[in-house]
Design an enzyme around this catalytic site. Sequence first.
Site, mmCIF file in Angstrom:
data_model
loop_
_atom_site.group_PDB
_atom_site.id
_atom_site.type_symbol
_atom_site.label_atom_id
_atom_site.label_comp_id
_atom_site.label_asym_id
_atom_site.label_seq_id
_atom_site.Cartn_x
_atom_site.Cartn_y
_atom_site.Cartn_z
ATOM 1 N N GLY A 46 16.256 39.548 39.170
ATOM 2 C CA GLY A 46 14.884 39.388 38.700
ATOM 3 C C GLY A 46 14.730 39.932 37.295
ATOM 4 C CD GLN A 51 13.240 44.119 33.523
ATOM 5 O OE1 GLN A 51 12.981 43.162 34.244
ATOM 6 N NE2 GLN A 51 14.343 44.822 33.662
ATOM 7 C CB CYS A 89 16.445 48.548 36.688
ATOM 8 S SG CYS A 89 15.242 47.812 35.570
ATOM 9 C CG HIS A 131 12.883 46.023 40.670
ATOM 10 N ND1 HIS A 131 13.747 47.095 40.755
ATOM 11 C CD2 HIS A 131 12.933 45.606 39.377
ATOM 12 C CE1 HIS A 131 14.289 47.315 39.549
ATOM 13 N NE2 HIS A 131 13.810 46.417 38.698
ATOM 14 C CD GLU A 132 12.170 42.028 38.546
ATOM 15 O OE1 GLU A 132 11.760 42.372 37.415
ATOM 16 O OE2 GLU A 132 13.311 42.302 38.955
ATOM 17 C CG HIS A 135 10.060 45.903 35.647
ATOM 18 N ND1 HIS A 135 10.479 46.952 34.868
ATOM 19 C CD2 HIS A 135 11.162 45.482 36.324
ATOM 20 C CE1 HIS A 135 11.784 47.164 35.057
ATOM 21 N NE2 HIS A 135 12.224 46.284 35.950
HETATM 22 CO CO CO Z 1 14.149 46.170 36.701
#
Ligand code: CO
Length: 167
Positions: A46, A51, A89, A131-132, A135
């Site tokens: 992902g 990011q 990550c 997780h995403e 972010h």
């Molecule tokens: Co990540």
Amino acid sequence: MTILTILPASNPLVHKKSKRVARIDKSIHKLLDDMLETMRAAGGVGLAAPQVGVLLRVIVIETPDEGLFELVNPEIIKAAGERVVEEGCLCLPGYIGEIKRSETVKAKGVDRDGREVRIKADDLLAEALEHEIDHLNGILFVDHLESMDKLRKLEPQPVTHEASNEE
Ligand code: CO
């Protein structure tokens, strides 16, 4: 398509909250395309827009079992259960940590055509969604660590040398 630079965890941008996308236009399509190529090139499951330095609520996820998801303005609408996972990550290469995630997740968002998408997920897809979407709120998996000894550095793969004749 362009492979974008993935920012390291030391970059302040990855700790900021991202803004909702007001309108899905060509620039969002290009962002999705570039993020997908970047994620695949990095070997990730992902990737979230912050990011790559874009503070917009856009994520891509691709798992072997569930395929590709491109989500704009995604949110978790329900999460149930708890399990311990080992997570990494792309912002923190070479490290994995043991953290708690939900067992099952329901998420929604819109796809690149602006159509609503609803996802019921468990396993890797549930973990990736949490997780995403984290972010997008400036949260990295390391922020969920109970203590630093739950984080470990992956040993570099040993280089295989040809066997020598010496005994
Ligand atoms: Co990540």
